[in-house]
Design an enzyme around this catalytic site. Sequence first.
Site, short mmCIF file in Angstrom:
data_model
loop_
_atom_site.label_atom_id
_atom_site.label_comp_id
_atom_site.label_asym_id
_atom_site.label_seq_id
_atom_site.Cartn_x
_atom_site.Cartn_y
_atom_site.Cartn_z
N GLU A 173 7.06 -3.16 6.66
CA GLU A 173 5.99 -2.43 7.47
C GLU A 173 7.08 -1.89 8.62
O GLU A 173 6.62 -0.90 8.99
CB GLU A 173 4.58 -3.02 7.97
CG GLU A 173 3.56 -3.89 7.18
CD GLU A 173 3.37 -4.69 6.17
OE1 GLU A 173 5.23 -5.13 5.75
OE2 GLU A 173 2.95 -5.13 5.11
N GLU A 180 1.96 -10.12 1.01
CA GLU A 180 0.51 -11.20 2.00
C GLU A 180 -0.10 -11.92 1.47
O GLU A 180 -0.71 -12.85 1.77
CB GLU A 180 0.16 -10.02 2.94
CG GLU A 180 1.17 -9.14 4.56
CD GLU A 180 0.29 -8.48 4.98
OE1 GLU A 180 0.18 -7.29 4.98
OE2 GLU A 180 0.38 -9.18 6.32
N GLY A 240 1.76 -6.19 1.99
CA GLY A 240 0.24 -6.65 1.40
C GLY A 240 0.73 -6.98 -0.05
O GLY A 240 0.39 -8.12 0.18
N ALA A 297 0.49 -0.93 0.01
CA ALA A 297 0.13 0.29 -0.24
C ALA A 297 1.20 1.54 -0.28
O ALA A 297 1.94 1.09 0.27
CB ALA A 297 -0.81 0.05 1.48
#
Length: 721
Positions: free
Chosen positions: A124, A104, A101, A61
Amino acid sequence: RHLYTCTQNSLSLIISVFVYISTFYQAVLQALEDGLKKADADPSVKAVMICGENGKFSAGADIRGFSSPKTLGVALGPIVSLIESSEKPVVAAIEGVALGGGLEVALGCHYRVAHAKARMGLPEVTIGLLPGAEGTQRLPRLIGVPAALDMITTGKHIPATEALKLGLVDEIVEENTIEAAIRLANKVIGQPLGPRRLSLKPVPKLPNMEAFLQEAQVKVKRQARGFLAPELCFQAVQAATQRPFAEGVRRERELFQVLLSSGQAQALQYAFFAERAVHRWATPAQPTAASTFTVAGQGLGTMGQGIVTSLVKANIPVVALEQNLEYLNKGRKAVMVLLEREAKKMEGGAQKLDFHNPARLQFTVDFNLLHDVDLVIEAVFENMALKKEIFHKLSNICKPGALLCTNTSALDIDEIASATSRPQQVIGTHFFSPAHVMRLLEIIYGRHTSPSAIATAMQLAKDMKKVGVVVGNCFGFVGNRMMFPYVEQAVFLLEEGSRPEAVDQVLEDFGFKIGPFRMSDLAGLDVGWRSRKGQGLTGPSLPAGSSARQRRGQRYSPLPDLLCERGRFGQKTGKGWYQYERAGGRTATPDPWIHGFLSQYRDTHRIETRYIDQEEILERCLFSLINEGFAILAEGIASGPEHLDVIYLNGYGWPKHRGGPMFYASTVGLPRVLAKLQKYSEAHPDVPKLRPSAFLKKLVAVGNAPLKEWMSYLSRQSPKL
Ligand code: NAD
């Protein structure tokens, strides 16, 4: 956004994901969800392949979305679950990067194929968060706790080859990743998916899991210094080892919320954008010699060695000059050691260090060899007379267009420039030690420095991959000028009753890598001593009859001078504010001699020893530094608070999760900073640096203006900034 159908082979649906910019984030999530549902419902679809666009799987993101919880990874979690629960095999085709992300999403897939040049990671933590889309629960199930902890708590990126060894990907390919993923998808159609669903797998056991986790936690905590994200990342992975998947996910979400509301993620986000803003800062002028510099380094001492190494690393041809053969040979040897070390680190990479070629790096004692260079960086001793002598010589020898830079810590650029016939081409380039490691470069323009000279110095910083921050000319410039009151307060606190280790502890707990006393032991107490002698504050030029603890009507502490008079220069002599195992040793131990010396000093000067609490230590050190920052802004020495913060984050070890001193002041609240400074200033009226700056008072008076608006309350801005 990039959803399309493909009927080649037996695979009838390809979903392309490109989660690169969060403005499209919601749209991408929606597209993923819609695509998966469509694939599930369509009996002609036998398998799904997820890939990125333009050769990138996904960089996660956009960092800008991180202040708004609604657009965060949390929304991605259910989609990752949806991918995993698909009844048709889902294969990730990872090209370029799969970060945050993006990785993930790949973990939700049943198979992962990566290009050999791809990189993967969960970064992150570096922006104060944790992987919030179930990554902390799936990754340990796939690659085991030690490797997962390492990736999640450091945020490091790993190459595809390492990912294959760890079992993070099933296959790596040199050629077309998408075709390889489609091949694999075809192969696995009809095979049971249960064993490929990570949420159903147990976390691989370790024989000594408890002990391993305990040790890992201690390590993470020690390195984090008040930075919450690594520790909470650890806790999330720990939950994976102790709880079923669904409960682990709940814990991950709770911890995520804690990080989100801690303010640290915002500070890191601010730091990220402050650096970008400083990078974009430009003068209207063009550089005179963009990217084609031949640079001469004058002086191969501590700084010169690092500067020459950085220049060679940046592929800039260098002539390295010393005053005589003895210094030259010493300097050359040291530079070669540094370059060999750098070359080793770069092994396997695209760039090679070409430092044995005399056309790229030449060592000399012949000043005349400088007549053709585009730019000179002088790094001789911090002495005005010497610097002026060198600049006079440079001005006579160098070609007319050459830029003359001085690497001084605090000296007046205008006075140095006055020794030349080209003050418009004289500029300060303040590197930080070790210069081949530290990213900061303070660029100081003088009264006559031309805009194109500033632009050239900025270009040099860019070429050297440094963070160049342009500032005005004043004693200590920005970084050191703000540091002086901080160190001064630290020493005053010792006079009043504290100890070096107590003061250091408070500031290290705040997040600094080392406190002020460890720092001065490392840098050498003699450096400041020489400077104070030069300013007539101590030594033979101090007027007879001067008071021991007053100079020019202000409070002064002779403690650092007294230590130097006893040969305690810090690490280099094995004794300073601490004791060390030997001269040159690095392990600081509190020194009972210092404790005795301090109490004797207080007796001599009739200072009543008092207990000083942590709050006072922190506030006096930090708020005096911040107060100086406001004075600097008001004088037009820097363009804005972001510039001060970038300097502190990149050159002075200010903890990133606190955003920089000026950002920190804004989070504490300017009214509180002002009230505290007023209180301490009343208690110490002979310390001008505690007197609140007029600019700070103004910002409070207008109602605690937000940081972004501070500069609009100043009527005067430097014409060159
Ligand atoms: P150093 O003592 O390691 O090196 C000094 C250099 O000056 C040597 O190369 C020496 O040959 C040269 N020199 C001394 N006398 C000379 C003379 N008469 N003629 C020609 N050359 C002479 O010093 P350093 O730590 O590298 O500092 C150099 C400059 O960088 C200083 O201005 C210092 O303030 C500044 N600086 C130092 C640091 C640091 O942490 N050391 C950080 C930033 C800036």
